[in-house]
Design a protein around this motif. Structure first.
Motif, short mmCIF file in Angstrom:
data_model
loop_
_atom_site.label_atom_id
_atom_site.label_comp_id
_atom_site.label_asym_id
_atom_site.label_seq_id
_atom_site.Cartn_x
_atom_site.Cartn_y
_atom_site.Cartn_z
N GLY A 119 22.37 -9.30 29.06
CA GLY A 119 22.80 -8.85 30.27
C GLY A 119 22.59 -7.48 30.54
O GLY A 119 21.89 -7.04 31.85
N LEU A 120 22.32 -6.43 29.72
CA LEU A 120 21.82 -5.15 29.90
C LEU A 120 20.35 -5.12 30.31
O LEU A 120 19.88 -4.32 31.03
N ALA A 121 19.52 -6.00 29.45
CA ALA A 121 18.03 -6.09 29.91
C ALA A 121 18.01 -6.63 31.11
O ALA A 121 17.20 -6.28 32.02
N GLY A 122 18.76 -7.84 31.66
CA GLY A 122 18.70 -8.18 33.18
C GLY A 122 19.13 -7.07 34.01
O GLY A 122 18.35 -6.92 35.08
N ARG A 123 20.18 -6.22 33.90
CA ARG A 123 20.42 -5.07 34.72
C ARG A 123 19.27 -4.13 34.84
O ARG A 123 18.87 -3.67 35.85
N SER A 124 18.49 -4.03 33.53
CA SER A 124 17.50 -2.93 33.57
C SER A 124 16.47 -3.31 34.36
O SER A 124 15.72 -2.68 35.09
N THR A 125 16.15 -4.55 34.13
CA THR A 125 15.08 -5.34 35.00
C THR A 125 15.21 -5.08 36.32
O THR A 125 14.28 -4.72 37.25
N HIS A 126 16.45 -5.42 36.81
CA HIS A 126 16.88 -5.30 38.15
C HIS A 126 16.67 -3.68 38.84
O HIS A 126 16.23 -3.60 39.85
N GLU A 127 17.16 -2.84 37.87
CA GLU A 127 17.15 -1.54 38.35
C GLU A 127 15.49 -1.19 38.37
O GLU A 127 15.29 -0.25 39.19
N VAL A 128 14.85 -1.66 37.30
CA VAL A 128 13.17 -1.35 37.62
C VAL A 128 12.74 -1.91 38.88
O VAL A 128 11.85 -0.97 39.51
N LEU A 129 13.06 -3.01 39.12
CA LEU A 129 12.49 -3.83 40.49
C LEU A 129 13.04 -2.81 41.49
O LEU A 129 12.12 -2.58 42.65
N GLN A 130 14.25 -2.44 41.61
CA GLN A 130 14.67 -1.74 42.59
C GLN A 130 13.87 -0.29 42.91
O GLN A 130 13.66 0.29 43.83
N LEU A 131 13.77 0.45 41.63
CA LEU A 131 13.03 1.64 41.55
C LEU A 131 11.56 1.33 42.02
O LEU A 131 11.04 2.14 42.90
N TYR A 132 10.94 0.27 41.68
CA TYR A 132 9.59 0.06 42.17
C TYR A 132 9.69 -0.27 43.60
O TYR A 132 8.83 0.28 44.45
N SER A 133 10.62 -0.85 44.21
CA SER A 133 10.78 -1.07 45.73
C SER A 133 11.04 0.20 46.47
O SER A 133 10.45 0.30 47.37
N ALA A 134 11.80 0.99 45.70
CA ALA A 134 12.05 2.40 46.43
C ALA A 134 10.90 3.18 46.28
O ALA A 134 10.59 3.98 47.40
N ARG A 135 10.18 3.08 45.22
CA ARG A 135 8.88 3.92 45.24
C ARG A 135 7.85 3.55 46.33
O ARG A 135 7.13 4.16 46.95
#
Length: 543
Positions: A4-20
């Motif tokens: 679950g933590l890995a999934g959240r991290s992946t989601h956050e990473v994707l958000q960060l990529y999107s924000a970038r």
């Protein structure tokens, strides 16, 4: 939990990529905005400067347009002023042209009056009319110089005689080492090289009217060899038989034209009242030859004749052949026959040089009734008395005129009376003299040299006769030459005499031309007394 933590991290990473990615887009959008702003700012500056330049260019164009407009208006005004001035000049030019035309007409009228008065004075004094004709430069003028160097030939082929006006000859005289001198000679008429045979004859024609009015007339051509005497008297020559051509009427000379005019004048008279005879003689080597004499076969051949002086003091050629002619063509036919017998010889100056003096005589006989003769004689006597009163202004000539009139009045040779008719004879003598020659120039030898000697001696005798008449000597040497003896009546004052001087304009003939001009000047000064008029028919209505 870890998944679950890995999934959240992946989601956050994707958000960060999107924000970038959005951030990068925003950055790119900001750069474009800045670039657009910079470009817009630069364009505004450029537009402003362009607008300023356009305004300045427009102002400059307006200024230049105004300047050019002012210049155009000034040019238009100038053109209008020039047009007005031109119109004024045209009006003045028309006025001057009209004035010049009026002055010219008055001058011509006064000139004609002066000529008429001069002719009257010439007739009263018995002066000799002298006309001068200057021929054009011809091809043989340069051919004669084949014995000379090229430089001298070029200097010799120079025109030195000109017609200054219709009464003046201008001669440019130049000698090595001396300043050029212009000499002028005055005559009754001067013809330039461009004037035609028609123009020459126009001034001769009035004398032919005098012929039918009862006056003898003599027309004589004088000049050096090759100066145009035979062309003036006869017209262009045909080389095969030395006759003259009648094909081109504009080129006909005085003799054929005079004959045509005489027969034209006769045609206006009553038929049968006039008849014409012709004789043709040549004076060759001081001998007279009848060129119309025929042998037993009817062939024309030259027969030697002699000239004598009659009891009345007139010259006569016994046994001379007189042929009756009825029109000009018959006359010209006889003259052509005579010309074929005329002596000619080529020289360096002229390839067809005449070696004899030609004398063509037309004798016009007028039949006059006794009553008309008496009336015409009374009219003539009244005219003589009137002319005698007029001629009193010349006292030195009065005694001579009286003696001449008395001697001529007693002459019966011209008036042959019958019971009811009387005959009045007038003569037209047409003389083509042989040309004077310089032996060194003509290059003649042998028989031709002897001919030249006789020609020059006879022309010298003619000059001596005129000199004796001019000086009013008691003795005039007519018999020094057969030529002067033959022409005694014409030269001595029994005829209206016209001398046609013919001269060459070329430098090489300057001496001969000056001699001819001097002869003409002396001839003009001769005063022979008034020419005697023969009584002519008077119409019955004039009684």
């Amino acid at each position: 939990q870890y998944q679950g933590l890995a999934g959240r991290s992946t989601h956050e990473v994707l958000q960060l990529y999107s924000a970038r990615g959005q951030q990068q887009k925003l950055q790119k959008s900001s750069v474009l905005t800045q670039l657009h702003g910079a470009i817009k700012k630069r364009l505004k500056q450029d537009l402003k400067s362009l607008r300023t330049f356009a305004l300045e260019l427009s102002k400059d164009f307006q200024r230049q347009s105004k300047t050019y407009l002012y210049q155009v208006l000034a040019a238009v005004q100038g053109i209008q002023l020039q047009n007005e001035a031109m119109q004024m000049f045209q009006i003045k030019a028309l006025d001057l042209e009209q004035s010049l035309q009026e002055v010219t007409e008055r001058y011509e009228k006064e000139k004609e009056k002066r000529r008429a008065l001069h002719n009257s004075l010439v007739e009263l004094r018995g002066n000799i009319r002298v006309h001068c004709r200057i021929r054009p430069l011809l091809p043989f003028d340069t051919a004669v110089g084949h014995l000379l160097s090229q430089d001298r030939q070029r200097s010799f082929s120079e025109k030195v005689a000109y017609a200054a006006d219709d009464e003046t000859v201008l001669v440019k005289c130049s000698r090595p080492g001396h300043a050029p001198v212009n000499k002028t000679f005055q005559f009754e008429r001067v013809y330039s090289a461009s004037e035609s045979q028609d123009t020459v004859f126009e001034d001769v024609a009035p004398l032919l009217t005098s012929l039918l009015d009862g006056y003898n007339v003599c027309i004589m051509a004088y000049g050096q060899t090759g100066s145009g005497k035979t062309y003036t008297m006869l017209g262009p020559q045909l080389e095969e038989n030395f006759a003259f051509s009648t094909e081109d009427e504009s080129e006909l000379g005085i003799i054929p034209r005079a004959t045509q005019e005489v027969f034209r004048l006769i045609s206006e008279k009553p038929p049968g009242s006039y008849w014409v005879e012709v004789s043709v003689v040549e004076v060759y080597n001081n001998d007279i030859f009848d060129l119309l004499a025929k042998d037993s076969c009817g062939k024309v051949f030259g027969v030697k004749r002699d000239v004598v002086t009659t009891r009345e003091g007139k010259s006569d050629v016994p046994l001379l052949t007189h042929e009756t002619v009825e029109n000009a063509s018959e006359f010209l036919h006889l003259v052509k026959k005579g010309l074929q017998l005329r002596v000619r010889h080529p020289t360096l100056v002229h390839a067809h040089s005449s070696r004899s003096h030609l004398v063509v005589t037309l004798t016009i006989t007028t039949a006059v009734s006794g009553d008309n003769f008496a009336v015409s004689w009374e009219v003539e006597q009244a005219s003589q008395r009137l002319n005698k009163d007029v001629s009193c202004t010349f006292p030195q000539k009065t005694r001579e005129n009286k003696s001449t009139s008395s001697s001529r009045a007693s002459s019966p040779t011209q008036l042959e009376a019958t019971e009811k008719l009387k005959q009045v004879k007038t003569r037209l003598q047409l003389v083509d003299l042989a040309g004077s020659e310089c032996v060194g120039m003509s290059g003649v030898t042998g028989a031709a040299l002897r001919e030249t000697s006789f020609i020059n001696r006879s022309l010298s005798a003619l000059a001596d006769v005129l000199g004796a008449i001019a000086e009013q000597r008691s003795h005039v040497p007519y018999r020094n030459s057969k030529l002067t003896h033959l022409l005694q009546d014409s030269v001595g004052g029994d005829a209206k005499l016209l001398v046609m001087l013919c001269i060459s304009p070329d430098q090489k003939y300057l001496t001969e031309s000056m001699q001819s001009l001097g002869f003409g000047t002396r001839a003009r000064q001769v005063q022979r007394g008034q020419v005697k008029k023969k009584p002519v028919p008077v119409q019955s209505k004039a009684k």
